[in-house]
Every structure is written in C-alpha cells, then in structure tokens.
Design a protein around this motif. Sequence first.
Motif: not given
Length: 92
Positions: A1-4, A16-18, A20, A38, A50
């Motif tokens: 997971m990425n912080r955006v 928080t993005q999972h 693309e 989460r 996603n």
Amino acid sequence: MNRVVTKSNEISLVATQHGEHPEVLLLHAGGERRHVWRPVQERLARSGINSIAYDQRGHGDSEGSIADGIEACQRRFKSAPPRRLKRDPPRV
C-alpha cells in the motif's frame, strides 16, 4: 500500500492507495481516519481489487477543515477513465 498526497486549493489530502488504478473509494465517517479501512483494503487486495482510502479534510493526516467537503476526491476520480470490473466482485 502506498501513501498518496493530493493537493486541492493548497490543501493536502492524504490517502492510502493499493494498486495503480483504484476501483473502490473508501471514505471514513466523521471523527475517524483512513486507517479504519486497512483490513478492508487488505482483503480487497487479496481479491485483486485496488482501492484508495482518504483522510477527509480536517481528519487524520489531511489538512483543511471538515467543512471543505470532498471536492478534491471527486475531481481525482472524475479525471480517471471509468473502468468496469470484468468479473463479479467478491463478497467481502
């Protein structure tokens, strides 16, 4: 997971993005923050879906006031091309 981090009118919205290209937008209730999603994001990810969960304005790590609404979230999704799932969504 990425912080955006998305900027809207000089206000940072944190998510928080999972994946693309998120297919599901998760918004928390008042007084909460994105981290409540989460476990749901992890389960969606295991099913190949996603997602993105924002801290709404004035909540969690996002700036601004609660009164600012979710206009930046709407603009982000309006700018993305629509996608249809090629399968039935899993039961979560």
